[in-house]
Scaffold this active site. Structure first.
Site, short mmCIF file in Angstrom:
data_model
loop_
_atom_site.label_atom_id
_atom_site.label_comp_id
_atom_site.label_asym_id
_atom_site.label_seq_id
_atom_site.Cartn_x
_atom_site.Cartn_y
_atom_site.Cartn_z
N THR A 1 -0.22 4.31 12.00
CA THR A 1 0.33 4.91 13.38
C THR A 1 -0.61 5.14 14.42
O THR A 1 -1.74 5.23 14.09
CB THR A 1 1.20 6.22 12.92
OG1 THR A 1 -0.20 7.38 12.70
CG2 THR A 1 1.90 6.04 11.60
N ASN A 2 0.00 4.88 15.59
CA ASN A 2 -0.88 5.14 16.81
C ASN A 2 -1.53 6.39 16.74
O ASN A 2 -2.65 6.67 17.39
CB ASN A 2 0.02 4.83 17.99
CG ASN A 2 0.34 3.16 17.99
OD1 ASN A 2 0.06 2.70 17.27
ND2 ASN A 2 0.78 2.75 19.44
N LEU B 1 1.00 -1.26 0.22
CA LEU B 1 -0.04 -0.08 -0.06
C LEU B 1 0.81 1.52 -0.05
O LEU B 1 0.86 2.03 -0.78
CB LEU B 1 -0.84 -0.21 1.32
CG LEU B 1 -1.70 1.26 1.61
CD1 LEU B 1 -2.64 1.34 0.23
CD2 LEU B 1 -2.47 0.95 2.78
N GLY C 1 1.63 7.65 2.80
CA GLY C 1 1.86 6.79 4.21
C GLY C 1 0.51 6.69 4.87
O GLY C 1 -0.33 6.12 4.36
N TRP D 1 8.93 -0.10 1.35
CA TRP D 1 8.90 -0.55 2.74
C TRP D 1 7.72 -1.74 2.95
O TRP D 1 6.98 -2.03 3.75
CB TRP D 1 8.48 0.28 3.87
CG TRP D 1 9.56 1.62 3.76
CD1 TRP D 1 10.73 1.44 3.18
CD2 TRP D 1 9.19 2.87 4.05
NE1 TRP D 1 11.19 2.67 3.38
CE2 TRP D 1 10.23 3.84 3.91
CE3 TRP D 1 7.95 3.52 4.70
CZ2 TRP D 1 10.35 5.07 4.33
CZ3 TRP D 1 7.83 4.70 5.14
CH2 TRP D 1 9.00 5.48 4.95
N PHE E 1 3.84 0.85 12.06
CA PHE E 1 3.26 0.31 10.81
C PHE E 1 1.99 -0.29 11.17
O PHE E 1 1.20 -0.25 12.22
CB PHE E 1 4.07 -0.65 9.94
CG PHE E 1 4.71 -1.93 10.85
CD1 PHE E 1 3.89 -2.28 11.96
CD2 PHE E 1 5.50 -2.98 10.22
CE1 PHE E 1 4.30 -3.36 12.68
CE2 PHE E 1 5.86 -4.03 10.71
CZ PHE E 1 5.27 -4.05 12.03
N GLU E 2 1.27 -0.60 10.02
CA GLU E 2 -0.39 -0.84 10.14
C GLU E 2 -1.40 0.23 10.83
O GLU E 2 -2.07 -0.07 11.38
CB GLU E 2 -0.51 -2.37 10.75
CG GLU E 2 0.20 -3.22 10.11
CD GLU E 2 -0.10 -4.75 10.62
OE1 GLU E 2 -1.14 -5.13 11.29
OE2 GLU E 2 0.75 -5.54 10.42
N GLU F 1 3.60 4.04 -0.38
CA GLU F 1 4.32 4.76 -1.21
C GLU F 1 5.35 5.83 -0.90
O GLU F 1 4.82 6.41 0.25
CB GLU F 1 3.36 5.38 -2.62
CG GLU F 1 2.58 4.15 -3.22
CD GLU F 1 1.66 4.67 -4.24
OE1 GLU F 1 1.72 5.84 -4.70
OE2 GLU F 1 0.95 3.61 -4.86
N PRO F 2 6.18 6.59 -1.63
CA PRO F 2 6.97 7.70 -1.02
C PRO F 2 5.97 8.74 -0.76
O PRO F 2 6.44 9.48 0.45
CB PRO F 2 7.77 7.91 -2.09
CG PRO F 2 7.95 6.80 -2.99
CD PRO F 2 6.56 5.81 -2.81
#
Ligand SMILES: Cc1cc2nc3c(=O)[nH]c(=O)nc-3n(C[C@H](O)[C@H](O)[C@H](O)COP(=O)(O)OP(=O)(O)OC[C@H]3O[C@@H](n4cnc5c(N)ncnc54)[C@H](O)[C@@H]3O)c2cc1C
Length: 582
Positions: free
Chosen positions: A394-395, A153, A159, A184, A391-392, A155-156
């Site tokens: 951010t908090n 998912l 995010g 990533w 990841f998945e 990309e530069p």
């Protein structure tokens, strides 16, 4: 359970002051048949990973997990955990999967993320949205690990704002022509099956997305070198390049233009896997810290005898039990078919990743200078576990999601009550004053809700004081939602200091509810004496939650948010700190 029961969200109801006890009780356990298989997986994981500590450290240094070891993971069936049995997998539900991943994470973060990225996100889209034909084609290979899966998912330029991806998929006669690059990608270096998100609408910045199954053998697919990362270094995280890749139309995953929902559903569904991994990490840290504190002697005695060391280990135990209770509950909600536990799943990801971070930091501190040395496992655990807060989702972004989803519900409820009263949300203070039913509900928060929705009556009597804390704070949370909406109206979306506080109260209350339900089950199963330590955990947690929530309630109106914002704006504008002494 009726369809209506399954449409309930515990935490969203809580923000309206309603306690949906059916979600908590009885506290879920893995069924006997599945439990037996999970036990076998746990034993297999112990035998495969138990003596590999040195290897894990070497692979971390070399930034490489040997192909022979990945082959062993395949042979142990660890890529087939969530694949249905008829396709060669173990057919685990989320509770069993989360528990299995927990066991892997006790030994090594890189191994856990290799298996987790495959099952939690890489092939989760196939499980949730795949057609029969797609499942027929890929499930068996994914179960055996012949194909390892990855999720593409980020990309530069995209995010947290996933909807702004630039990879395109242009529909042609017989295929979608996909162009773009992803960064990533966990497992990128070893994956053959990629769940790829691309824009299928017009070329403008935020058009619709769709999800596709892309395989490594398609011409135009290539991957970059392994990223040199802070942690999880043995996992091959890479960029994935897509150059004029002709993806067959039958590889569209989920509805055309429905990719954003596909991506969010995958991440929501996979979160109890990440949570399980965090719990595994905490259990291992508790074991390390306990051993070290017992063996290390200073001032003539084991450091375990010092209050300040006990305090750290005691809090690690509370954090671990709390995270485990909440992770298991959320995994069960999904197994039981609850339609929407996305807020609860986000809560679990936030709480478990932060609890693991606290535990890693404290365990390293207990190890003293040795904790800073590469010879001992702590510095690697600290490096490995830091990513869980990023990841998945951010908090920070997940906290906004937690609070704003609930505030949206409360706002919707109020809007319905308002009926055709125009302007209520444009002028909340004036508008709200006009709402008789709303005013009546506010009174009920002050005086106590109807018994069945306002209490945690199913909590064991030994935990009554903690249930009282929970009920009081629930009323406080509902009042907080109300106060924030009246104060800010629609502008609440931009009031992140305030929404963060509300999210923190929600996180704490959900976790406390999970603990109270679990300890109730422990008391009912084996008696209060046997569950004495678990009762202690509930007491400690309730005290912590009460303190934090009370502070957050107080800060709705009495805070220094604008001052803090001013400092941040200043620092960003100047690009530096302003007050060097010399
Ligand atoms: C080791 C590793 C593995 C990864 N694996 C994968 C993978 O397998 N597949 C994949 O697709 N991606 C993967 N990622 C990417 C990861 O999901 C993203 O890094 C993450 O979503 C955050 O995006 P970003 O790094 O661009 O940060 P940004 O979105 O730029 O965020 C930077 C900071 O700003 C904050 N922020 C952003 N927006 C807001 C807002 N609206 N309000 C308040 N704060 C905000 C964030 O919380 C964060 O603190 C991986 C990343 C790493 C480092």
């Amino acid at each position: 359970m009726t369809d209506e029961d399954l449409s309930v969200s515990f935490i969203r109801s809580l923000c309206a002051g309603e306690i949906e006890q059916s979600v908590l009780f009885p506290y879920p356990v893995i069924g006997p048949a599945e439990g037996e298989t999970v036990r076998a997986v746990i034993d297999a994981v112990d035998s495969l990973l138990g003596e590999r500590g040195e290897d894990f450290r070497r692979w971390d240094g070399a930034q490489e997990m040997p192909a022979e070891f990945v082959q062993e993971l395949r042979e142990f069936g660890l890529f087939g955990l969530i694949v249905p049995e008829e396709h060669g997998g173990m057919g685990f539900g989320n509770m069993a999967y989360s528990r299995s991943l927990q066991q892997v994470a006790r030994y090594d973060g890189s191994v856990a993320v290799t298996i987790g990225a495959h099952s939690s996100i890489g092939m989760r889209g196939l499980k949730l949205f795949g057609t029969d034909g797609q499942k027929e084609r890929y499930y068996a290979k994914l179960a055996s690990g012949e194909m390892i899966a990855a999720f593409c998912l980020t990309e530069p330029e995209a995010g947290s704002d996933a909807a702004s991806i630039r990879t395109t998929a242009v529909e042609q006669d017989d295929c979608f022509l996909v162009n773009g690059s992803k960064i990533w990608v966990t497992n990128g270096g070893i994956a053959d099956f990629f769940t790829v998100f691309a824009k299928t609408g017009e070329a403008e910045a935020r058009s619709k997305l769709s999800a596709f199954i892309v395989t490594r053998d398609m011409p135009g697919v290539s991957v970059g070198p392994h990223e040199d990362k802070m942690g999880l270094r043995a996992n091959p995280t890479t960029a994935v390049y897509l150059n004029d890749v002709r993806v067959p139309k039958e590889n569209l995953l989920g509805p055309l233009d429905g990719g954003f929902k596909v991506a969010m559903s995958i991440l929501n569904s996979g979160r109890s896997g990440l949570g399980g991994g965090c719990v595994g990490g905490m259990k291992s840290l508790i074991a390390h810290a306990g051993r070290h504190a017992t063996e290390r002697r200073q001032f003539g005695q084991p450091i375990a005898s010092f209050g300040l060391v006990k305090q750290k280990i005691g809090h690690m135990v509370v954090d671990c039990y709390a995270a485990e209770s909440a992770v298991n509950l959320v995994a069960a909600l999904s197994d039981q078919g609850y339609e929407d536990s996305s807020v609860e799943a986000a809560i679990v990801k936030i709480f478990a990743s932060e609890a693991l971070w606290r535990s890693a930091d404290e365990a390293l501190q207990i190890a003293g200078g040795g904790g800073y040395m590469r010879e001992l496992p702590y510095e690697m655990v600290v490096r490995d576990c830091r990513i869980n807060r990023i990841f998945e989702g951010t908090n920070e972004v997940l906290r906004l999601y937690v609070a704003l989803s609930a505030l949206n519900d409360v706002g919707e409820g109020l809007r319905e009550m308002a009926g055709t009263l125009k302007g209520v949300f444009d002028d909340p203070i004036k508008g709200f004053g006009m709402l008789y039913r709303y005013a009546r509900r506010r009174t009920s928060w002050a005086t106590g809700l109807p018994r069945e929705k306002g209490s945690l009556s199913k909590v064991h009597v030994a935990l009554r004081p903690q249930a009282d804390v929970f009920e009081d704070l629930t009323r406080g949370l509902a009042a907080m939602a109300d106060r924030l909406l009246r104060k800010h109206g629609r502008d609440i979306i931009g009031k992140q200091f305030a929404t963060r506080r509300m999210a923190d109260v929600m996180i704490d209350l959900f976790v406390l509810a999970a603990v109270l339900a679990r300890v109730t089950a422990a008391i009912e199963g084996g008696g209060a004496e046997k569950a004495a330590r678990e009762i202690d955990i509930a007491r400690i947690l309730a005290g912590q939650v009460k303190n934090r929530a009370t502070r957050n309630f107080r800060k709705i109106d009495d805070n220094d948010d604008e001052l803090v914002k001013g400092l941040a704006e200043d620092a960003c504008e100047r690009g530096s700190y302003s007050w060097d002494v010399v």
